[in-house]
Design a protein around this motif. Sequence first.
Motif, PDB file in Angstrom:
ATOM      1  N   ILE A 211       2.186 -18.615  49.655  1.00  0.00           N
ATOM      2  CA  ILE A 211       2.326 -19.497  48.726  1.00  0.00           C
ATOM      3  C   ILE A 211       2.009 -19.392  47.244  1.00  0.00           C
ATOM      4  O   ILE A 211       2.615 -19.514  46.315  1.00  0.00           O
TER       5      ILE A 211
ATOM      6  N   PHE B 113       4.692 -18.750  44.157  1.00  0.00           N
ATOM      7  CA  PHE B 113       4.497 -19.532  42.846  1.00  0.00           C
ATOM      8  C   PHE B 113       4.150 -18.717  41.751  1.00  0.00           C
ATOM      9  O   PHE B 113       4.679 -18.675  40.531  1.00  0.00           O
TER      10      PHE B 113
ATOM     11  N   SER C 157       8.675 -34.190  45.013  1.00  0.00           N
ATOM     12  CA  SER C 157       9.262 -33.065  45.774  1.00  0.00           C
ATOM     13  C   SER C 157       8.518 -32.442  46.904  1.00  0.00           C
ATOM     14  O   SER C 157       7.410 -32.874  47.020  1.00  0.00           O
TER      15      SER C 157
ATOM     16  N   LEU D 207       7.966 -29.674  47.359  1.00  0.00           N
ATOM     17  CA  LEU D 207       6.875 -28.556  47.089  1.00  0.00           C
ATOM     18  C   LEU D 207       5.568 -29.050  46.816  1.00  0.00           C
ATOM     19  O   LEU D 207       4.497 -28.522  46.597  1.00  0.00           O
TER      20      LEU D 207
ATOM     21  N   LEU E  94       2.907 -27.913  49.070  1.00  0.00           N
ATOM     22  CA  LEU E  94       2.587 -26.581  48.812  1.00  0.00           C
ATOM     23  C   LEU E  94       1.535 -26.338  47.463  1.00  0.00           C
ATOM     24  O   LEU E  94       0.709 -25.638  47.412  1.00  0.00           O
TER      25      LEU E  94
ATOM     26  N   VAL F 155      12.456 -24.912  55.458  1.00  0.00           N
ATOM     27  CA  VAL F 155      10.976 -24.889  55.091  1.00  0.00           C
ATOM     28  C   VAL F 155      10.159 -25.742  56.208  1.00  0.00           C
ATOM     29  O   VAL F 155       8.992 -25.902  56.144  1.00  0.00           O
TER      30      VAL F 155
ATOM     31  N   PHE G 272       7.498 -30.111  39.484  1.00  0.00           N
ATOM     32  CA  PHE G 272       7.937 -29.541  41.013  1.00  0.00           C
ATOM     33  C   PHE G 272       9.400 -30.108  41.487  1.00  0.00           C
ATOM     34  O   PHE G 272      10.105 -29.559  41.982  1.00  0.00           O
TER      35      PHE G 272
END
Length: 246
Positions: free
Chosen positions: A24, A28, A56, A58, A61, A86, A160
């Motif tokens: 992760i 990023f 989101s 995301l 994460l 995902v 995000f």
Amino acid sequence: MKIDKNKYPYPRKKVIRSILRTLINIVFALLGDFEIIGEENLPQQGPLLVVGNHFSFLDPLAMIKITSWKLEFLGGTRTPNAPGTVEWLRHLWGIIPVFRGSVSRDTFVISETVLAQNGMLGIFPEGGSWANVLRPARPGVAFLAAKTGAQILPVGFHGFDSFFAQIRKFKRPKVTATIGKSFGPYKLDLKNRRDREKLDEIAHDIMLHIARLLPPEKRGYYSDDPAIRDAAKGTEIYPWENMQEA
């Protein structure tokens, strides 16, 4: 409730979560500019409820990136607003399942057991990512906060929801995680009717703490600006209100 720490040990999956955290961080770092504000506010130990806005897929994460690898997650059994590619990540990490549209005793038992072991539990109080402005919390977060007496750490995630749209425009997305100061604990007697009626106040207070960490235009239901609140009307409707996940 009897806490069985052997049945639900904390932490779990140390090796795989360490590997996933590394991946992760790499993703990023390669794709975006990730800024963390307020890192000094991260507590060194639990019990701790880490709460954040959910605009989101995301966001979880991002929460993993800014916190300890010991983080456990509450998450829906289905992710209609996330790409199927995902889904494997959720299963590898090992979320604590939430069945939308119903009350799952097991979910609360596992959550309380994690917190009873001074654990850190991540939760997105809105219960889904169907809008990109802040909405009211679902009842679970206030119940957990009141039942366990855990400290609460608010986090505001920004940028995000447009992460991949920026990449498609050949731009490097700027994303921000703003960590507030922990607050609480809330102490209520949940057997007392008057105390139970205060759960809505607790949920509202938790969301206000998150709202302060977001840009004004993203505060939606919790904005001080009537125009922003008016523009957010309809987003507070919970999509799974009359549905039940199995």
